[in-house]
Scaffold this motif. Structure first.
Motif, PDB file in Angstrom:
ATOM      1  N   LYS A  75      87.022 -43.543  11.148  1.00 36.51           N
ATOM      2  CA  LYS A  75      87.853 -42.723  10.265  1.00 36.51           C
ATOM      3  C   LYS A  75      88.644 -41.688  11.072  1.00 36.51           C
ATOM      4  O   LYS A  75      89.809 -41.410  10.783  1.00 36.51           O
ATOM      5  CB  LYS A  75      86.974 -42.008   9.239  1.00 36.51           C
ATOM      6  CG  LYS A  75      86.562 -42.851   8.045  1.00 36.51           C
ATOM      7  CD  LYS A  75      87.735 -43.088   7.106  1.00 36.51           C
ATOM      8  CE  LYS A  75      87.316 -43.882   5.877  1.00 36.51           C
ATOM      9  NZ  LYS A  75      88.507 -44.227   5.050  1.00 36.51           N
ATOM     10  N   ALA A  76      87.972 -41.130  12.102  1.00 36.59           N
ATOM     11  CA  ALA A  76      88.599 -40.054  12.872  1.00 36.59           C
ATOM     12  C   ALA A  76      89.802 -40.542  13.660  1.00 36.59           C
ATOM     13  O   ALA A  76      90.733 -39.772  13.917  1.00 36.59           O
ATOM     14  CB  ALA A  76      87.576 -39.424  13.811  1.00 36.59           C
ATOM     15  N   ILE A  77      89.810 -41.836  14.051  1.00 40.38           N
ATOM     16  CA  ILE A  77      90.927 -42.341  14.871  1.00 40.38           C
ATOM     17  C   ILE A  77      91.908 -43.166  14.044  1.00 40.38           C
ATOM     18  O   ILE A  77      92.774 -43.852  14.596  1.00 40.38           O
ATOM     19  CB  ILE A  77      90.402 -43.172  16.057  1.00 40.38           C
ATOM     20  CG1 ILE A  77      89.660 -44.426  15.570  1.00 40.38           C
ATOM     21  CG2 ILE A  77      89.518 -42.332  16.953  1.00 40.38           C
ATOM     22  CD1 ILE A  77      89.241 -45.358  16.694  1.00 40.38           C
ATOM     23  N   GLY A  78      91.771 -43.124  12.723  1.00 42.33           N
ATOM     24  CA  GLY A  78      92.781 -43.750  11.874  1.00 42.33           C
ATOM     25  C   GLY A  78      92.428 -45.125  11.345  1.00 42.33           C
ATOM     26  O   GLY A  78      93.307 -45.992  11.238  1.00 42.33           O
ATOM     27  N   ASP A  79      91.175 -45.375  11.018  1.00 41.00           N
ATOM     28  CA  ASP A  79      90.753 -46.646  10.394  1.00 41.00           C
ATOM     29  C   ASP A  79      91.172 -47.864  11.221  1.00 41.00           C
ATOM     30  O   ASP A  79      91.717 -48.841  10.695  1.00 41.00           O
ATOM     31  CB  ASP A  79      91.306 -46.758   8.968  1.00 41.00           C
ATOM     32  CG  ASP A  79      90.539 -45.876   7.995  1.00 41.00           C
ATOM     33  OD1 ASP A  79      89.327 -45.690   8.214  1.00 41.00           O
ATOM     34  OD2 ASP A  79      91.149 -45.379   7.039  1.00 41.00           O
ATOM     35  N   GLN A  80      90.918 -47.818  12.517  1.00 41.62           N
ATOM     36  CA  GLN A  80      91.223 -48.965  13.373  1.00 41.62           C
ATOM     37  C   GLN A  80      90.266 -50.118  13.067  1.00 41.62           C
ATOM     38  O   GLN A  80      89.163 -49.915  12.574  1.00 41.62           O
ATOM     39  CB  GLN A  80      91.095 -48.563  14.852  1.00 41.62           C
ATOM     40  CG  GLN A  80      92.018 -47.427  15.268  1.00 41.62           C
ATOM     41  CD  GLN A  80      93.468 -47.861  15.334  1.00 41.62           C
ATOM     42  OE1 GLN A  80      93.764 -49.029  15.533  1.00 41.62           O
ATOM     43  NE2 GLN A  80      94.384 -46.916  15.142  1.00 41.62           N
ATOM     44  N   ASN A  81      90.687 -51.345  13.404  1.00 40.51           N
ATOM     45  CA  ASN A  81      89.858 -52.525  13.157  1.00 40.51           C
ATOM     46  C   ASN A  81      88.751 -52.649  14.206  1.00 40.51           C
ATOM     47  O   ASN A  81      88.884 -52.195  15.340  1.00 40.51           O
ATOM     48  CB  ASN A  81      90.710 -53.799  13.162  1.00 40.51           C
ATOM     49  CG  ASN A  81      91.652 -53.856  11.969  1.00 40.51           C
ATOM     50  OD1 ASN A  81      91.328 -53.376  10.892  1.00 40.51           O
ATOM     51  ND2 ASN A  81      92.829 -54.433  12.174  1.00 40.51           N
ATOM     52  N   TYR A  82      87.649 -53.315  13.775  1.00 38.55           N
ATOM     53  CA  TYR A  82      86.544 -53.598  14.680  1.00 38.55           C
ATOM     54  C   TYR A  82      86.764 -54.960  15.346  1.00 38.55           C
ATOM     55  O   TYR A  82      87.189 -55.926  14.707  1.00 38.55           O
ATOM     56  CB  TYR A  82      85.211 -53.670  13.920  1.00 38.55           C
ATOM     57  CG  TYR A  82      84.773 -52.387  13.260  1.00 38.55           C
ATOM     58  CD1 TYR A  82      84.142 -51.383  13.990  1.00 38.55           C
ATOM     59  CD2 TYR A  82      84.934 -52.200  11.882  1.00 38.55           C
ATOM     60  CE1 TYR A  82      83.708 -50.214  13.378  1.00 38.55           C
ATOM     61  CE2 TYR A  82      84.501 -51.035  11.258  1.00 38.55           C
ATOM     62  CZ  TYR A  82      83.891 -50.053  12.015  1.00 38.55           C
ATOM     63  OH  TYR A  82      83.456 -48.909  11.408  1.00 38.55           O
ATOM     64  N   TYR A  83      86.421 -55.036  16.656  1.00 37.54           N
ATOM     65  CA  TYR A  83      86.412 -56.318  17.363  1.00 37.54           C
ATOM     66  C   TYR A  83      85.117 -56.403  18.163  1.00 37.54           C
ATOM     67  O   TYR A  83      84.735 -55.446  18.841  1.00 37.54           O
ATOM     68  CB  TYR A  83      87.618 -56.442  18.308  1.00 37.54           C
ATOM     69  CG  TYR A  83      88.943 -56.459  17.600  1.00 37.54           C
ATOM     70  CD1 TYR A  83      89.441 -57.637  17.029  1.00 37.54           C
ATOM     71  CD2 TYR A  83      89.698 -55.292  17.492  1.00 37.54           C
ATOM     72  CE1 TYR A  83      90.671 -57.640  16.370  1.00 37.54           C
ATOM     73  CE2 TYR A  83      90.915 -55.284  16.830  1.00 37.54           C
ATOM     74  CZ  TYR A  83      91.404 -56.467  16.273  1.00 37.54           C
ATOM     75  OH  TYR A  83      92.607 -56.460  15.608  1.00 37.54           O
ATOM     76  N   PHE A  84      84.441 -57.561  18.077  1.00 33.73           N
ATOM     77  CA  PHE A  84      83.167 -57.752  18.764  1.00 33.73           C
ATOM     78  C   PHE A  84      83.356 -58.706  19.943  1.00 33.73           C
ATOM     79  O   PHE A  84      83.856 -59.819  19.776  1.00 33.73           O
ATOM     80  CB  PHE A  84      82.108 -58.315  17.810  1.00 33.73           C
ATOM     81  CG  PHE A  84      81.726 -57.350  16.721  1.00 33.73           C
ATOM     82  CD1 PHE A  84      80.686 -56.465  16.896  1.00 33.73           C
ATOM     83  CD2 PHE A  84      82.430 -57.314  15.520  1.00 33.73           C
ATOM     84  CE1 PHE A  84      80.334 -55.571  15.900  1.00 33.73           C
ATOM     85  CE2 PHE A  84      82.093 -56.428  14.523  1.00 33.73           C
ATOM     86  CZ  PHE A  84      81.041 -55.544  14.713  1.00 33.73           C
ATOM     87  N   ASN A  85      82.956 -58.270  21.132  1.00 32.23           N
ATOM     88  CA  ASN A  85      83.056 -59.074  22.345  1.00 32.23           C
ATOM     89  C   ASN A  85      81.718 -59.753  22.581  1.00 32.23           C
ATOM     90  O   ASN A  85      80.739 -59.103  22.968  1.00 32.23           O
ATOM     91  CB  ASN A  85      83.420 -58.187  23.540  1.00 32.23           C
ATOM     92  CG  ASN A  85      83.568 -58.981  24.821  1.00 32.23           C
ATOM     93  OD1 ASN A  85      83.476 -60.208  24.812  1.00 32.23           O
ATOM     94  ND2 ASN A  85      83.785 -58.282  25.918  1.00 32.23           N
TER      95      ASN A  85
END
Length: 728
Positions: free
Chosen positions: A236-246
Motif C-alpha cells: 500500500k505504501a508504494i502504490g499497490d504494486q503487483n506481486y511477482y514470485f521467483n
C-alpha cells in the motif's frame, strides 16, 4: 591427526542438509544473534510510526477493545487531519461490536412500540450506535490494511478471507516448505468488505527458543498465497504494486527465493520467511499514544505521509514478543522492522548456491588447521588459530553487510575443536602444573584458593618475597590446666573439635594456615594469592572464630569438659613469605618483625582481659569494624611503641549502650594519658560498677590499679601514656 580428521568430517556432514545437530543449531542461533546486535543500524526510523494503544490511552478512552466509533474517529483524524500514507491494523475484528447498546434498541423495536417520537429517536440512535457500520465507512476508500490470523492446526474458517494474491499448482505446493494453515480467523463481513487489503500477523516460524528471528511474508491456504501484514502494508505504501514470485527449480528442489513488489526485491527462505532486519532494541520507531492522536496534540509533521501501524505496548494486552535484540518487544514493532527492511532493501538472504560456499569454507579451514598446525609451536599455533578466526569473522561480517547470510558457528567450532586437539599436550602439562600446585599448597590454603592459584599460576611463587600481609595468632587460654583435667585421648579429641571449625573459618575468609603450634593456630592473609582486603578478611575471621568457640561450649559442657576460650592477636605489615626451611624439610611460612608483633599482641589478650586485639596497622587497613582503643605499648623485644585495639564487632552489630561505654572508656584513657588520675578513675569506677562483663572489668581494674601505682610513683612529665610490657 586422525582425531582432527574425524572432527572435520563430523562438522562437514553436519553442514549438509542430510543431518541436523541440535547443538550446532543452537550455537548458530546464538552467534547469528550476536552478529545482528553488532551490526544493527540503530537510530529511529520515523517513516513507520506506531499508533500506540498504551496505558495512557486505555485510561483515557477506556478498556480495550474500544467501540469501533472511536476507531472510526481515529481513522478520520489520521487521514483527514494528519494526512498519513497508510494505516495498518495489528488486530483482527472477528466479532460484531456489541457494546454500543444497538441490541437493546432492536429488542425494544421487537415490541412494536407505535409512537412517532420513539420511532424517530430509535432510528436516530440506531444510526449513531451502528459502530461497525461507522467503522467500515471510515475504512472505505482509504489506504488501510486490516489484520487476520491463520491457524496451523484448527480447520475452523471464521468470517471471510480475501482473494489470493497468487496461486501455484498442487504438485508444487506439496513440495514447498511454506506454511500451509488449516483454518483462519478474519474480520466480520461489513468490515472485511470495506477494504481490499488484509494481511496475517501470526508467526508459525518462531525459533525453538521462542524468539522471533524469522517471520513468513506469505502463507499458502488451499494453494493460494496470502500476504503478511507487513508485506501488505508495504505494498500500500508504494502504490499497490503487483506481486511477482521467483521460483527456483534445481532437480527435485523447488522453492520461492524472492518476492518482487514493484522495484523492490524481497529475498525469502525455503519457508517463505524473512530474517527480521531489526534496527535495534524496542523503541527503534516512534511510538505515539492514540490518546494524543485523538486529541490532536501531536504536530502534523510527525505523522504526515507516514506509514502508521495501530498496535499496543500495554503489557496487559499481551502483544509482547521475545526477539534476539530485546526480550520484551511489542509485536507491532516486528512488523515495523520488516517494513523498514523492505524499503531499505536490507533483508538478509541465503541464495541457493550458499550451501556450496559453506562446504568449501569448511574444507579450506579444516585442511589449514590440520596441516599447518602440525608444523607450528604451541605459541604459533595459538597465533595462527586466532588469526584464522579473525579473518573468517571479518569475511563473514563483510558478506553479511552485503545482505548475504552464511553460517558462523560451524567454522568457528571446527577451528576451535581442532585447535584443542593440537594443544592437548598443553592441557596435559597444565594438569601437571595443577597437581604440583595442589601438592605444594593444598595443606596451607582452602580448596577455593588452590583452584584460583591453578588458574593464575603467574600470581604465585614459592620464592621468598616481601609483602604487606596480615597475620593472626590464636591460642587456647589455660591450655595447661585443661590438659591436666583430661585424658590424652580426650585432649586430642578436644583439640580436633576446636581447631577444625576454626580452620574452616580461616578457609572461608580466604586465609592461609601457616602452622599449628600445639594449641595455637598461626595463619595469614595476602599470600600466596594477592588480596587487597587481607586485613578485612583477617579481622572478620577472628570475630567468627570467637563466635564459633562460643557455639562449642554447650557440647563441651555436656561431655563434662572444661570451658574453652581463645585469645587472638593480629598485625598487618611487611613480612617475608615463601617456602622456607632446610634441605630436609620446607614449609610455606611468614617471618619478620611484623609476625613477632602479632604473636606478642596475642599474648596481651590475657593481661587486658579481652579476646581479640589488633595493632594500629590492622585497624587502619580494616576500617569496617568497631574498635576500642586499649593502650599504647612497647612489647617485649620492641623499642617502638604501638597502639593496640580491641575489635568489638562488625559495624552495625554493636548496641548503642556499648558504643557509649566505649566512648566513656576513651575519655578515661585520654585523662589517663594526661595524668589526670582522678578524672580517669572516676569514669573507670563508674564503668566498673555498671553491669559489665567480666572481660571489661579486667580492663577497668587494670587501669585503676595503674592509676593507683602512678599516684604513688608518678611518671615523667613528658610521659605520653606508653606502657612497656616486660613479658611475652
Amino acid at each position: 591427526m586422525l582425531l582432527s580428521f574425524y572432527i572435520f568430517l563430523y562438522i562437514f556432514i553436519s553442514t549438509t542438509p542430510f543431518i541436523e545437530v541440535p547443538i550446532l543449531n543452537t550455537l548458530e542461533m546464538f552467534t547469528s544473534d550476536l552478529r545482528l546486535k553488532l551490526t544493527m543500524p540503530k537510530g529511529i526510523d520515523d517513516r513507520v510510526v506506531i499508533a500506540d494503544i498504551d496505558e495512557d490511552s486505555i485510561q483515557d478512552v477506556g478498556r480495550w477493545p474500544w467501540n469501533r466509533a472511536i476507531l472510526a474517529e481515529l481513522i478520520d483524524t489520521l487521514f483527514d487531519h494528519y494526512h498519513i500514507k497508510v494505516l495498518g491494523f495489528d488486530v483482527v475484528f472477528s466479532e460484531p461490536d456489541d457494546v454500543s447498546g444497538l441490541k437493546v434498541l432492536e429488542q425494544l423495536d421487537s415490541l412494536k412500540i407505535n409512537d412517532s417520537q420513539y420511532l424517530a429517536a430509535s432510528a436516530e440512535f440506531k444510526q449513531k450506535l451502528a459502530y461497525d457500520h461507522i467503522f467500515s465507512e471510515a475504512i472505505k476508500g482509504r489506504n488501510i490494511v486490516l489484520g487476520m490470523v491463520f491457524d496451523q492446526s484448527n480447520t475452523d474458517e471464521i468470517n471471510s478471507l480475501k482473494k489470493t494474491i497468487s496461486t501455484i499448482a498442487q504438485s508444487l505446493a506439496e513440495k514447498t516448505l511454506i506454511a500451509k494453515p488449516q483454518g483462519y480467523t478474519g474480520n466480520i463481513d461489513i468490515i472485511h468488505q470495506a477494504t481490499d487489503s488484509v494481511g496475517f500477523f501470526d508467526n508459525p516460524n518462531i525459533s525453538e527458543d521462542g524468539l522471533y528471528r524469522k517471520v513468513p511474508l506469505f502463507q499458502l491456504y488451499q494453494n493460494g498465497f496470502h500476504p503478511s501484514l507487513a508485506l501488505a502494508i508495504t505494498r500500500k505504501a508504494i502504490g499497490d504494486q503487483n506481486y511477482y514470485f521467483n521460483i527456483t527449480k534445481t532437480g527435485n528442489y523447488q522453492a520461492i527465493e524472492q518476492v518482487q513488489l514493484g522495484s523492490f526485491i524481497i529475498p525469502v527462505d525455503k519457508t517463505g520467511s524473512v530474517t527480521v532486519p531489526y534496527r535495534g532494541s524496542a523503541g527503534s520507531f516512534p511510538y505515539i499514544s492514540v490518546k494524543n492522536i485523538l486529541n490532536k496534540s501531536i504536530a502534523i509533521d510527525a505523522l504526515k505521509n507516514r506509514i502508521i501501524i495501530l498496535g499496543t505496548s500495554a503489557p496487559g494486552l499481551q502483544d509482547i514478543r521475545a526477539t534476539p535484540v530485546d526480550t520484551a518487544m511489542p509485536g507491532v514493532e516486528v512488523h515495523a522492522n520488516i517494513i523498514s527492511g523492505i524499503l531499505d532493501q536490507r533483508i538478509p538472504y541465503q541464495p541457493s548456491y550458499i550451501l556450496g560456499v559453506e562446504l568449501t569454507i569448511i574444507i579450506i579451514l579444516g585442511l589449514l588447521m590440520m596441516v599447518v598446525c602440525n608444523y607450528l609451536s604451541p605459541i604459533k599455533t595459538m597465533l595462527f588459530t586466532s588469526t584464522l578466526i579473525a579473518l573468517y569473522l571479518i569475511l563473514n561480517f563483510l558478506i553479511w553487510q552485503q545482505g548475504i547470510v552464511i553460517f558462523l558457528a560451524s567454522p568457528l567450532l571446527l577451528i576451535m575443536m581442532i585447535f584443542v586437539v593440537h594443544m592437548s599436550w598443553g592441557f596435559v602439562a597444565e594438569n601437571n602444573t595443577k597437581n604440583t600446585v595442589k601438592k605444594l599448597f593444598g595443606q596451607y590454603v582452602p580448596p577455593g584458593l588452590v583452584d584460583e592459584m591453578v588458574n593464575k599460576p603467574e600470581w604465585i611463587t614459592q620464592e621468598g618475597q616481601s609483602r604487606e600481609l596480615t597475620v593472626l595468632f590464636a591460642d587456647i587460654r589455660g591450655f595447661t590446666a585443661i590438659s591436666e583435667s583430661l585424658s590424652p585421648k580426650e585432649l586430642s579429641e578436644l583439640l580436633n573439635l576446636v581447631l577444625t571449625p576454626l580452620t574452616k573459618v580461616i578457609y572461608d575468609e580466604r586465609g592461609t594456615i601457616d602452622k599449628y603450634i600445639g594449641d595455637c593456630i598461626m595463619s595469614f592473609w595476602g599470600a600466596p594469592l594477592p588480596n587487597n582486603n587481607h586485613a578485612e578478611h583477617g579481622v572478620s575471621a577472628a570475630l567468627n572464630m570467637l563466635e564459633k568457640v562460643k557455639q562449642l561450649q554447650s557440647s563441651f559442657s555436656e561431655r563434662g569438659w572444661p570451658a574453652v576460650n581463645i585469645g587472638i592477636g593480629l598485625n598487618t605489615g611487611e613480612m617475608s613469605v615463601g617456602n622456607m626451611g632446610s634441605e630436609y624439610r620446607m614449609a610455606y611460612t611468614v617471618l619478620g618483625d611484623a609476625v613477632n608483633l602479632a604473636a606478642r599482641v596475642e599474648g596481651l589478650t590475657k593481661q587486658y582481659g579481652v579476646a581479640l586485639i589488633v595493632t594500629e596497622f590492622t585497624k587502619q587497613a580494616a576500617p569496617n569494624f568497631i574498635y576500642r582503643k586499649l593502650d599504647q605499648v612497647k612489647v617485649k623485644g620492641k623499642n617502638e611503641a604501638v597502639t593496640i585495639y580491641e575489635v568489638v564487632n562488625f559495624i552495625g552489630s554493636v548496641s548503642d549502650e556499648l558504643i557509649e561505654e566505649i566512648r566513656q572508656f576513651h575519655f578515661a584513657y585520654e585523662y589517663y594519658c594526661q595524668q589526670k588520675w582522678d578524672d580517669a578513675a572516676g569514669i573507670l569506677n563508674t564503668l566498673a560498677n555498671q553491669k559489665q562483663s567480666e572481660t571489661n572489668n579486667v580492663l577497668y581494674q587494670l587501669y585503676l590499679q595503674r592509676i593507683k601505682n602512678y599516684k604513688l610513683s608518678p611518671p615523667d612529665k613528658n610521659w605520653s601514656g606508653v606502657y612497656s610490657h616486660q613479658t611475652k
